[in-house]
Design a protein around this motif. Structure first.
Motif, PDB file in Angstrom:
ATOM      1  N   PRO A 188      33.348  32.933  34.396  1.00 52.31           N
ATOM      2  CA  PRO A 188      34.507  33.260  35.088  1.00 52.31           C
ATOM      3  C   PRO A 188      35.564  33.584  34.527  1.00 52.31           C
ATOM      4  O   PRO A 188      36.170  34.731  34.935  1.00 52.31           O
ATOM      5  CB  PRO A 188      35.004  31.695  35.666  1.00 52.31           C
ATOM      6  CG  PRO A 188      33.597  31.015  35.584  1.00 52.31           C
ATOM      7  CD  PRO A 188      32.852  31.487  34.471  1.00 52.31           C
ATOM      8  N   GLU A 191      35.087  37.369  33.514  1.00 54.81           N
ATOM      9  CA  GLU A 191      35.366  38.242  34.539  1.00 54.81           C
ATOM     10  C   GLU A 191      36.918  38.259  34.837  1.00 54.81           C
ATOM     11  O   GLU A 191      37.537  39.505  35.208  1.00 54.81           O
ATOM     12  CB  GLU A 191      34.597  37.878  35.657  1.00 54.81           C
ATOM     13  CG  GLU A 191      33.129  37.957  35.546  1.00 54.81           C
ATOM     14  CD  GLU A 191      32.433  37.428  36.562  1.00 54.81           C
ATOM     15  OE1 GLU A 191      31.130  37.351  36.650  1.00 54.81           O
ATOM     16  OE2 GLU A 191      33.037  37.189  37.620  1.00 54.81           O
ATOM     17  N   ALA A 192      37.555  37.048  34.661  1.00 54.41           N
ATOM     18  CA  ALA A 192      38.887  37.087  35.333  1.00 54.41           C
ATOM     19  C   ALA A 192      39.707  38.082  34.113  1.00 54.41           C
ATOM     20  O   ALA A 192      40.738  38.662  34.566  1.00 54.41           O
ATOM     21  CB  ALA A 192      39.623  35.566  35.103  1.00 54.41           C
ATOM     22  N   PHE A 195      39.390  41.383  35.528  1.00 51.33           N
ATOM     23  CA  PHE A 195      40.212  41.682  36.847  1.00 51.33           C
ATOM     24  C   PHE A 195      41.695  41.548  36.551  1.00 51.33           C
ATOM     25  O   PHE A 195      42.295  42.503  37.306  1.00 51.33           O
ATOM     26  CB  PHE A 195      39.757  40.427  37.729  1.00 51.33           C
ATOM     27  CG  PHE A 195      40.430  40.458  38.923  1.00 51.33           C
ATOM     28  CD1 PHE A 195      40.191  41.341  39.833  1.00 51.33           C
ATOM     29  CD2 PHE A 195      41.464  39.515  39.213  1.00 51.33           C
ATOM     30  CE1 PHE A 195      40.829  41.536  41.235  1.00 51.33           C
ATOM     31  CE2 PHE A 195      42.307  39.579  40.424  1.00 51.33           C
ATOM     32  CZ  PHE A 195      41.950  40.661  41.261  1.00 51.33           C
TER      33      PHE A 195
ATOM     34  N   VAL B 155      37.511  47.140  42.781  1.00 46.99           N
ATOM     35  CA  VAL B 155      37.960  45.898  42.447  1.00 46.99           C
ATOM     36  C   VAL B 155      36.845  44.807  42.697  1.00 46.99           C
ATOM     37  O   VAL B 155      36.050  44.873  43.536  1.00 46.99           O
ATOM     38  CB  VAL B 155      39.296  45.503  43.342  1.00 46.99           C
ATOM     39  CG1 VAL B 155      38.751  45.103  44.825  1.00 46.99           C
ATOM     40  CG2 VAL B 155      40.001  44.305  42.831  1.00 46.99           C
ATOM     41  N   ASP B 156      36.630  43.687  41.819  1.00 46.96           N
ATOM     42  CA  ASP B 156      35.903  42.872  42.023  1.00 46.96           C
ATOM     43  C   ASP B 156      36.282  41.666  43.131  1.00 46.96           C
ATOM     44  O   ASP B 156      37.115  41.174  43.332  1.00 46.96           O
ATOM     45  CB  ASP B 156      35.882  41.956  40.583  1.00 46.96           C
ATOM     46  CG  ASP B 156      34.754  40.607  40.680  1.00 46.96           C
ATOM     47  OD1 ASP B 156      33.886  40.802  40.090  1.00 46.96           O
ATOM     48  OD2 ASP B 156      34.822  39.859  41.882  1.00 46.96           O
ATOM     49  N   HIS B 159      36.868  37.940  42.730  1.00 52.56           N
ATOM     50  CA  HIS B 159      38.175  37.617  41.974  1.00 52.56           C
ATOM     51  C   HIS B 159      39.253  38.063  42.943  1.00 52.56           C
ATOM     52  O   HIS B 159      40.338  37.513  42.594  1.00 52.56           O
ATOM     53  CB  HIS B 159      38.070  38.307  40.659  1.00 52.56           C
ATOM     54  CG  HIS B 159      37.199  37.457  39.547  1.00 52.56           C
ATOM     55  ND1 HIS B 159      37.569  36.369  38.860  1.00 52.56           N
ATOM     56  CD2 HIS B 159      35.836  37.855  39.276  1.00 52.56           C
ATOM     57  CE1 HIS B 159      36.456  36.059  38.136  1.00 52.56           C
ATOM     58  NE2 HIS B 159      35.539  36.977  38.656  1.00 52.56           N
ATOM     59  N   PHE B 162      39.722  35.064  44.796  1.00 49.65           N
ATOM     60  CA  PHE B 162      40.345  34.075  43.849  1.00 49.65           C
ATOM     61  C   PHE B 162      41.976  34.332  43.913  1.00 49.65           C
ATOM     62  O   PHE B 162      42.736  33.496  43.963  1.00 49.65           O
ATOM     63  CB  PHE B 162      39.773  34.132  42.443  1.00 49.65           C
ATOM     64  CG  PHE B 162      38.262  33.719  42.711  1.00 49.65           C
ATOM     65  CD1 PHE B 162      37.856  32.697  43.690  1.00 49.65           C
ATOM     66  CD2 PHE B 162      37.418  34.055  41.566  1.00 49.65           C
ATOM     67  CE1 PHE B 162      36.595  32.286  43.672  1.00 49.65           C
ATOM     68  CE2 PHE B 162      36.161  33.454  41.592  1.00 49.65           C
ATOM     69  CZ  PHE B 162      35.774  32.818  42.954  1.00 49.65           C
TER      70      PHE B 162
END
Lengths: 206, 206
Positions: A188, A191-192, A195, B155-156, B159, B162
């Motif tokens: 996570p 990936e964060a 992003f 865009v993911d 996320h 999230f």
DNA sequence: TCTTTTTCTGACCGTATGGTCAGGTTGAGG
DNA sequence: CCTCAACCTGACCATACGGTCAGAAAAAGA
């Protein structure tokens, strides 16, 4: 019966045990909350007896307060480090990445704070309105200047800072949820990083 | 000694009292956390006696579980409402605004969930990995399709979701912090609406 | 080594808390 | 009005928990 006061310098044993206690307390408080944590749990995690904890700290509450106040500086350090003389977007991105790194390296501290704020910050509201507010206002002014100079896109500086807090701390505080949704085999935090790079890139591009 | 089971239909009095109890429990649990809340507090908030609470619910834990499971549907409704056939950016913006509205209208529910997740979701992890994950995966696929069709910027999707959670719930869960930093005389939620409009506008613009 | 200070502990205490129970009270149906 | 089930309560119980205390054990100092 000697009080452990900051007056006279701490002995070697005091330094070691106080450190051990705070480490154990962080573990337990961050996982259970203040009310959910018990002195017995902390004592066990620290490998000390309960009366021995209370030899070093006058009460459960005192341990909690010590943890919180000791952590606030670490917590705000990345924001303090934001340099008004630096390149605006790079400074903000660096701040965001430092906060994200803290979510990876210090999730317990993040959850400790989250717990405290969620309960209405009964032991911290003073600091929030003074130390925290002053720092944020100061940095918000810097960001506003950048914004007005056209070096980043126009944006509310306070809410920009909130968004960095929310987006980075989410990965520490809501870790179980994030992992449950993503499923196994994904990182996570990695990936964060990607992003949030994209997100703030697009948000701030002048 | 009659058990209150879903078998036979509930009487008028049962409906009223169970409702009162859940309302009071939401108030107390969301402010104090599970461990911090006491049956006496809930009973007082409900205007009932403690034994009377336990006439309607077998235990403190049962009240908590009932609250959480009863709330999950409301909580996910806005995401469910996201329409694959709608205009992509409008759908996502609408979802974000609905979530933000829930932070304003249902801050107690938000904090109840936050508390639960923070503690590692001991009473919810099952639902997170099943019901929640399935819904999110489904909607993530929709968003990915929009993204690949060039109707929103790449865009993911997970996320992105999230980020909507983090940014909107932050204003409910960290309310005291936000207000302490902004100072009096400002409406955090109003400002957040503007700010998040801008943020997602820039993030999603193709 | 002897003395003093620091460190540590087992046993204990008062209170808060989740939960039980015997029996009283109220409301619904006939 | 009578009966029965539903509803409610005061008193009580067992346990968990934060905290205390008298004194033992260990360090430090002389």
């Amino acid at each position: 019966m000697a009080e452990i006061t900051p007056q006279r310098p701490r002995t070697r044993i005091q330094r070691r045990n106080i450190g051990t206690i705070l480490e154990a307390a962080l573990e337990v408080f961050s996982a259970q909350g203040f009310r959910g944590a018990t002195l017995d749990q902390i004592a066990q995690a620290a490998g000390l007896s309960k009366p021995n904890l209370l030899y070093y700290f006058p009460s459960k509450e005192a341990i909690h307060v010590e943890l919180l106040s000791g952590l606030l500086d670490d917590w705000l350090a990345p924001l303090r480090a934001m340099d008004p003389a630096g390149e605006p977007k790079a400074e903000i991105m660096a701040y965001m990445h430092r906060k994200l790194e803290m979510s990876r390296e210090m999730p317990r501290e993040s959850r400790l704070f989250a717990n405290e704020i969620l309960q209405g910050a009964p032991r911290m509201s003073a600091l929030l309105g003074s130390e925290l507010k002053e720092l944020v206002d100061e940095k918000a002014a810097v960001i506003r200047a950048w914004s007005e100079a056209g070096r980043i896109a126009p944006v509310d500086p306070h809410h920009l800072i909130f968004s960095i807090w929310a987006l980075t701390q989410h990965y520490a505080d809501f870790d179980v949820q994030v992992r449950a949704v993503l499923g196994p085999g994904r990182d996570p935090l990695d990936e964060a990083g990607q992003f949030l790079d994209t997100l703030f890139e697009r948000l701030l591009a002048p």
